[in-house]
Design a protein around this motif. Structure first.
Motif, PDB file in Angstrom:
ATOM      1  N   LEU B 114      33.999  40.026  25.370  1.00 17.00           N
ATOM      2  CA  LEU B 114      33.341  39.064  26.257  1.00 17.00           C
ATOM      3  C   LEU B 114      32.721  39.800  27.446  1.00 17.00           C
ATOM      4  CD1 LEU B 114      36.128  36.305  26.442  1.00 17.00           C
ATOM      5  CD2 LEU B 114      34.208  36.409  24.849  1.00 17.00           C
ATOM      6  N   ASN B 115      31.473  39.493  27.745  1.00 13.24           N
ATOM      7  CA  ASN B 115      30.791  40.125  28.868  1.00 13.24           C
ATOM      8  C   ASN B 115      31.467  39.744  30.197  1.00 13.24           C
ATOM      9  OD1 ASN B 115      29.046  40.854  30.939  1.00 13.24           O
ATOM     10  ND2 ASN B 115      27.216  40.496  29.695  1.00 13.24           N
ATOM     11  N   PRO B 116      32.004  40.738  30.930  1.00 13.57           N
ATOM     12  CA  PRO B 116      32.777  40.425  32.131  1.00 13.57           C
ATOM     13  C   PRO B 116      31.942  39.816  33.255  1.00 13.57           C
ATOM     14  CG  PRO B 116      32.435  42.798  31.950  1.00 13.57           C
ATOM     15  CD  PRO B 116      31.926  42.185  30.673  1.00 13.57           C
ATOM     16  N   ARG B 117      30.616  39.986  33.187  1.00 10.64           N
ATOM     17  CA  ARG B 117      29.772  39.476  34.267  1.00 10.64           C
ATOM     18  C   ARG B 117      29.222  38.082  33.993  1.00 10.64           C
ATOM     19  NH1 ARG B 117      29.154  44.919  34.861  1.00 10.64           N
ATOM     20  NH2 ARG B 117      27.828  45.046  33.032  1.00 10.64           N
ATOM     21  N   MET B 118      29.587  37.514  32.838  1.00  8.56           N
ATOM     22  CA  MET B 118      29.097  36.177  32.521  1.00  8.56           C
ATOM     23  C   MET B 118      30.196  35.140  32.709  1.00  8.56           C
ATOM     24  SD  MET B 118      26.826  37.169  29.203  1.00  8.56           S
ATOM     25  CE  MET B 118      26.403  35.567  28.563  1.00  8.56           C
ATOM     26  N   THR B 119      29.827  33.944  33.152  1.00  7.04           N
ATOM     27  CA  THR B 119      30.806  32.878  33.257  1.00  7.04           C
ATOM     28  C   THR B 119      31.065  32.321  31.860  1.00  7.04           C
ATOM     29  OG1 THR B 119      29.155  31.134  33.479  1.00  7.04           O
ATOM     30  CG2 THR B 119      29.921  32.178  35.519  1.00  7.04           C
ATOM     31  N   ILE B 157      34.925  26.090  33.323  1.00  6.10           N
ATOM     32  CA  ILE B 157      33.567  26.439  32.887  1.00  6.10           C
ATOM     33  C   ILE B 157      32.882  27.480  33.767  1.00  6.10           C
ATOM     34  CG2 ILE B 157      32.430  24.534  34.148  1.00  6.10           C
ATOM     35  CD1 ILE B 157      30.911  24.123  31.353  1.00  6.10           C
ATOM     36  N   ASN B 158      33.227  27.539  35.055  1.00  6.53           N
ATOM     37  CA  ASN B 158      32.562  28.500  35.938  1.00  6.53           C
ATOM     38  C   ASN B 158      33.354  29.781  36.153  1.00  6.53           C
ATOM     39  OD1 ASN B 158      30.240  26.949  36.419  1.00  6.53           O
ATOM     40  ND2 ASN B 158      31.440  25.631  37.788  1.00  6.53           N
ATOM     41  N   ARG B 159      34.439  29.946  35.405  1.00  8.07           N
ATOM     42  CA  ARG B 159      35.256  31.143  35.614  1.00  8.07           C
ATOM     43  C   ARG B 159      34.760  32.317  34.784  1.00  8.07           C
ATOM     44  NH1 ARG B 159      41.447  29.133  35.858  1.00  8.07           N
ATOM     45  NH2 ARG B 159      41.147  27.472  37.384  1.00  8.07           N
ATOM     46  N   TYR B 160      35.283  33.513  35.140  1.00 10.60           N
ATOM     47  CA  TYR B 160      34.917  34.742  34.441  1.00 10.60           C
ATOM     48  C   TYR B 160      36.061  35.169  33.511  1.00 10.60           C
ATOM     49  CZ  TYR B 160      30.960  35.045  37.561  1.00 10.60           C
ATOM     50  OH  TYR B 160      29.794  34.779  38.213  1.00 10.60           O
ATOM     51  N   PRO B 161      35.747  35.970  32.465  1.00 17.39           N
ATOM     52  CA  PRO B 161      36.760  36.349  31.482  1.00 17.39           C
ATOM     53  C   PRO B 161      38.048  36.917  32.082  1.00 17.39           C
ATOM     54  CG  PRO B 161      34.613  37.040  30.699  1.00 17.39           C
ATOM     55  CD  PRO B 161      34.405  36.459  32.076  1.00 17.39           C
ATOM     56  N   HIS B 162      37.924  37.738  33.159  1.00 17.05           N
ATOM     57  CA  HIS B 162      39.142  38.384  33.665  1.00 17.05           C
ATOM     58  C   HIS B 162      40.134  37.379  34.235  1.00 17.05           C
ATOM     59  CE1 HIS B 162      36.991  38.233  37.603  1.00 17.05           C
ATOM     60  NE2 HIS B 162      38.215  37.997  38.030  1.00 17.05           N
ATOM     61  N   GLU B 163      39.668  36.154  34.463  1.00 14.15           N
ATOM     62  CA  GLU B 163      40.586  35.151  35.014  1.00 14.15           C
ATOM     63  C   GLU B 163      41.435  34.490  33.925  1.00 14.15           C
ATOM     64  OE1 GLU B 163      38.669  32.646  38.181  1.00 14.15           O
ATOM     65  OE2 GLU B 163      36.915  33.827  37.628  1.00 14.15           O
ATOM     66  N   PHE B 164      41.275  34.956  32.687  1.00 15.16           N
ATOM     67  CA  PHE B 164      42.016  34.343  31.582  1.00 15.16           C
ATOM     68  C   PHE B 164      42.974  35.329  30.928  1.00 15.16           C
ATOM     69  CE2 PHE B 164      38.125  31.936  32.012  1.00 15.16           C
ATOM     70  CZ  PHE B 164      38.566  30.624  31.901  1.00 15.16           C
ATOM     71  N   SER B 165      44.010  34.793  30.286  1.00 19.44           N
ATOM     72  CA  SER B 165      44.936  35.629  29.524  1.00 19.44           C
ATOM     73  C   SER B 165      44.294  35.977  28.181  1.00 19.44           C
ATOM     74  CB  SER B 165      46.236  34.867  29.285  1.00 19.44           C
ATOM     75  OG  SER B 165      45.986  33.783  28.407  1.00 19.44           O
ATOM     76  N   GLY B 166      44.920  36.903  27.443  1.00 18.49           N
ATOM     77  CA  GLY B 166      44.375  37.340  26.154  1.00 18.49           C
ATOM     78  C   GLY B 166      44.169  36.185  25.189  1.00 18.49           C
ATOM     79  N   GLY B 167      45.169  35.306  25.098  1.00 20.70           N
ATOM     80  CA  GLY B 167      45.073  34.182  24.177  1.00 20.70           C
ATOM     81  C   GLY B 167      43.945  33.239  24.571  1.00 20.70           C
ATOM     82  N   GLN B 168      43.802  33.030  25.885  1.00 15.49           N
ATOM     83  CA  GLN B 168      42.731  32.156  26.370  1.00 15.49           C
ATOM     84  C   GLN B 168      41.364  32.772  26.096  1.00 15.49           C
ATOM     85  OE1 GLN B 168      44.177  31.816  30.418  1.00 15.49           O
ATOM     86  NE2 GLN B 168      44.621  29.648  30.114  1.00 15.49           N
ATOM     87  N   ARG B 169      41.272  34.097  26.262  1.00 13.78           N
ATOM     88  CA  ARG B 169      39.997  34.764  25.989  1.00 13.78           C
ATOM     89  C   ARG B 169      39.630  34.643  24.521  1.00 13.78           C
ATOM     90  NH1 ARG B 169      39.900  40.118  29.774  1.00 13.78           N
ATOM     91  NH2 ARG B 169      41.782  39.412  30.777  1.00 13.78           N
ATOM     92  N   GLN B 170      40.654  34.745  23.663  1.00 14.71           N
ATOM     93  CA  GLN B 170      40.351  34.607  22.244  1.00 14.71           C
ATOM     94  C   GLN B 170      39.848  33.194  21.959  1.00 14.71           C
ATOM     95  OE1 GLN B 170      39.078  36.222  20.083  1.00 14.71           O
ATOM     96  NE2 GLN B 170      40.680  37.594  19.387  1.00 14.71           N
ATOM     97  N   ARG B 171      40.371  32.202  22.688  1.00 12.89           N
ATOM     98  CA  ARG B 171      39.873  30.831  22.531  1.00 12.89           C
ATOM     99  C   ARG B 171      38.410  30.736  22.960  1.00 12.89           C
ATOM    100  NH1 ARG B 171      44.113  26.819  22.112  1.00 12.89           N
ATOM    101  NH2 ARG B 171      46.083  27.933  22.067  1.00 12.89           N
ATOM    102  N   ILE B 172      38.055  31.462  24.020  1.00 12.73           N
ATOM    103  CA  ILE B 172      36.658  31.460  24.467  1.00 12.73           C
ATOM    104  C   ILE B 172      35.771  32.066  23.374  1.00 12.73           C
ATOM    105  CG2 ILE B 172      35.029  32.377  26.184  1.00 12.73           C
ATOM    106  CD1 ILE B 172      37.413  32.352  28.188  1.00 12.73           C
ATOM    107  N   GLY B 173      36.233  33.171  22.780  1.00 14.80           N
ATOM    108  CA  GLY B 173      35.490  33.796  21.680  1.00 14.80           C
ATOM    109  C   GLY B 173      35.324  32.834  20.504  1.00 14.80           C
TER     110      GLY B 173
END
Ligand SMILES: Nc1ncnc2c1ncn2[C@@H]1O[C@H](COP(=O)(O)OP(=O)(O)O)[C@@H](O)[C@H]1O
Ligand SMILES: Nc1ncnc2c1ncn2[C@@H]1O[C@H](COP(=O)(O)OP(=O)(O)O)[C@@H](O)[C@H]1O
Ligand code: SF4
Ligand code: SF4
Ligand SMILES: [Mg+2]
Ligand SMILES: [Mg+2]
Lengths: 342, 330
Positions: B114-119, B157-173
């Motif tokens: 996930l691009n760290p600079r994108m919301t 919706i306005n947060r950045y990837p680093h604000e999420f845990s691994g499992g949450q990031r996988q949900r975003i993916g």
């Protein structure tokens, strides 16, 4: 069997720009001579920090030993000088890591590295040290050890590098081997080789092992006892049989339920633990598992449960184990935590 | 449940149905200096609609390359992949852009992908923008729906990837992969980087979504117990080649290929009362630049015979629906 290591009420903080990380918040366990202890728990729960603390490998600052003791062979390592630790490291306590390149020097021949480790701790001739290194490479199942002694780490395959690191850790016949996720990065067939090797070590030497892993299968296979950590604390410990068959702590139960069993019916959903572990910058006041716990009660939110002996040497830190709670639970306790059954 | 293995295996109607994905003689070689690295070397299998095919094998055996070539992130060296009956490699760029809406990839590493600079809105909304599906308020609404679908709060919706845990990031993916209502998703080790308790969350989510949206998965993994749980059928690869393919129950309970047997016996079982004799393979996987002659598994195979070094074993349907490549079955 005698007590080899006792970790008592260990607390470790890290100073960071964002504030203090309370990484280890009261860890208690012991290791007897020759036994194998598994430490399990989610990533970030403090397993590696605990292991490095025993070896005194944490740079301070940012790390701070806030409280507690680490007694090895009757000596509190927290008070030991760096010189004493240098004598102990690699000689009485050895450590192996997930990435073997953290222990192996890429610019030096594997044989030379193992020999130097022997020579550092023993006053013997180079010839003797060479032979000893060779024997150890043989012990860890490295074929053509004479040839391998002359090679550099990059000439070894992943599995062989792991073996070389284990050889290096074992060459001085330590009393304690700490293995931090030694098979996590390996493929299952190579992991199987390393697990068989560790079983051989258990049989052939008196070395006690602390095995850190997140793989409950690995624990079930080679550990005598298990320490379950959560958010910087030990929430439960006991023999492998007790922990797998009669887990008492809701977190242990949750962990065991979340792995699919080979004979499991596919139409039944898995039972994950909902949510994620707490932030260790500001750990919760009460039980740290409270927001995820299916059994949470009112008291859990603000009061941290003390470890209780629940029998057979199994120790559980959960209000459900309190003698009063056990009675009360059946009548009045209601689910007030964030945990919902799915 | 539509994904039940019986529908695929026994139902006569589905046998007559055209598979959603047909992989034919697929090869992908990479050039390494002057040499050829045979990452994928002749794959032949089908995936039916609503089905999950698991793809297992040790790292470097070509799983990711196979998955990526199957959705045409890589051009193949040889072979075809038919999607809904048509060879995707024949499509013009314009036609392919349309097909890409139907085929998606979920990555292994929820940290790097996930691009760290994108919301979150930009990440999940990007495919919608690229394909010109919806804009502005509509897009935001769609992203919020997708977040809810994967079990995240629309407030994120306005947060950045680093604000999420691994499992949450996988949900975003996963939400991003679902944005365009795909039909077929290659899941490339989507849970390998996650803790066990979180793995179960993501696997449950993938299964629920499959049921609701009729998705078809290629599920790449090296954890056999999870693959068995999620897959209808399992394909075992070694050094770029197929070793065995069957419905997952049969593959795990009555494996034929010596490599499958070794893989299964290598998996540690989380039950201390089970003691078993393990098949320990010696050595490591050889280099795919210079694979062994004959059967590629022969250098580690406990059953290797003379013929194994001279002849490549044929891919054979040993029992109905159960394929194996091994000279023991002749
Ligand atoms: N050098 C450090 N500086 C700051 N925080 C650290 C440092 N090392 C570890 N931590 C923190 O301590 C906690 C425990 O980490 P660790 O012991 O590595 O977990 P694990 O159980 O995955 O091995 C984590 O929250 C981690 O971020
Ligand atoms: N872009 C590339 N260029 C060259 N070699 C590659 C490339 N991608 C993968 N490979 C090689 O192809 C083989 C298969 O890799 P991969 O498909 O990633 O395997 P897996 O996903 O099963 O671990 C490996 O030997 C790998 O080093
Ligand atoms: S019951 Fe209470 S004390 Fe026990 S794990 Fe749950 S929240 Fe913690
Ligand atoms: S063909 Fe020969 S080497 Fe290959 S798997 Fe079968 S028995 Fe083993
Ligand atoms: Mg760690
Ligand atoms: Mg891969």
């Amino acid at each position: 069997m005698g007590k080899l290591l006792e970790v008592k009420n260990l607390r470790i903080d890290f100073k960071t720009y964002g504030g203090e990380v309370h990484a280890v918040r009261g860890v208690n366990f012991e290791v007897k001579q020759g036994e194998t202890i598994g430490i399990v728990g989610e990533s970030g729960c403090g397993k590696s920090v605990t292991a490095k603390a025993i070896m005194k490998l944490l740079a301070s600052p940012p790390a701070r030993y806030k409280e507690g003791s680490i007694t090895f062979n009757g000596k509190n390592l927290i008070e030991a000088s760096e010189r004493e630790m240098e004598r102990i490291r690699g000689n009485e306590i050895s450590m192996i890591f997930q990435d073997p390149m953290t222990s192996l020097n890429p610019t030096s021949k594997v044989g030379v590295q193992i020999m130097e480790s022997v020579l550092k701790h023993n006053q013997i001739s180079r010839k003797k040290a060479y032979n000893h290194a060779l024997e150890t490479l043989q012990l860890v199942g490295i074929p053509q050890p004479e040839k391998r002694m002359e090679q550099y780490p990059h000439e070894f395959s992943g599995g062989m590098r792991q073996r070389a690191m284990i050889a290096m850790a074992l060459v001085c016949q330590p009393k304690l081997l700490i293995a931090d996720e030694p098979t996590t990065a390996l493929d299952v067939t190579i992991q199987a080789q390393i697990l068989e090797l560790m079983k051989d070590i258990q049989k052939q030497s008196e070395t006690a092992i602390i095995l850190i892993t997140h793989d409950l299968g690995v624990v079930a296979e080679i550990c005598d006892r298990v320490v379950v950590m959560y958010a910087g604390k030990v929430v439960e410990s006991g023999t492998v049989l007790e922990i797998f068959q009669n887990p008492e702590h809701p977190y242990t139960k949750g962990l065991l339920k979340s792995v699919p069993r080979f004979d499991m019916d596919k139409s039944v959903p898995l039972s994950p633990i909902i949510g994620s572990p707490p932030d260790l910058f500001s750990p919760p006041k009460g039980c740290s598992f409270y927001p995820r716990c299916d059994y949470a009660m009112k008291i859990c939110k603000d009061h941290d449960p003390e470890p209780e002996d629940v029998g057979n040497g199994q120790i559980t830190a959960c209000w459900l184990q309190h003698s009063m709670a056990k009675v009360m639970n059946t009548h009045t306790a209601t689910n007030v935590g964030g945990g919902t059954k799915r | 449940m539509t994904t039940d293995v019986k529908n695929v295996e026994l139902d006569d109607d589905s046998k007559k149905k055209v598979p959603l994905v047909q992989v034919k003689n697929l090869r992908k070689y990479f050039s390494v200096g002057k040499q050829k690295l045979k990452a994928v070397d002749g794959l032949n299998f089908d995936i039916y609609e609503g089905e999950t095919v698991g793809l297992v094998g040790e790292s470097g055996c070509g799983k990711s390359t196979a998955g990526r070539t199957m959705i045409r992130l890589y051009e193949p060296t040889d072979g075809e992949v038919l999607f809904q009956g048509k060879n995707i490699y024949d499509h013009s760029e314009k036609k392919m852009a349309k097909i890409r809406r139907d085929i998606q990839l979920i990555f292994q590493d929820p940290y790097a992908s996930l691009n760290p600079r994108m919301t979150v809105e930009e990440i999940i909304g990007e495919p919608l923008t690229i394909h010109g599906v919806v804009k502005g308020k509509e897009k935001k609404k769609r992203v919020e729906e997708l977040l809810k679908l994967v079990g995240l709060s629309p407030e994120h919706i306005n947060r950045y990837p680093h604000e999420f845990s691994g499992g949450q990031r996988q949900r975003i993916g996963i939400a991003r992969a679902l944005a365009l209502h795909p039909k077929f998703i290659v899941c490339d080790e989507p849970i390998s980087a996650l803790d066990v308790s979180i793995q179960a969350q993501v696997v449950n989510l993938l299964k629920e979504l499959q049921k609701e949206m009729g998705l078809t998965y290629l599920f790449i993994a090296h954890d056999l117990s999870m693959v068995k749980y999620i897959s209808d059928r399992i394909l075992v690869m070694y050094l770029g080649k197929m070793m065995e393919f069957s419905d997952s129950e049969t593959l795990c309970n009555e494996p034929l290929h010596p490599y499958t047997k070794a893989l299964l016996s290598s998996v540690p079982i989380p039950d201390p009362t089970i003691k078993r004799e393990r098949i320990v393979l010696s050595g490591d996987v050889p280099s795919p630049i210079n694979p062994p002659s004959g059967c590629v598994f022969r250098t580690r195979c406990p059953n290797a015979m003379e013929i194994c070094s001279s002849a490549v074993p044929e891919w054979k349907e040993q029992k109905p629906g159960h394929f194996v490549a091994c000279h023991l079955f002749w």
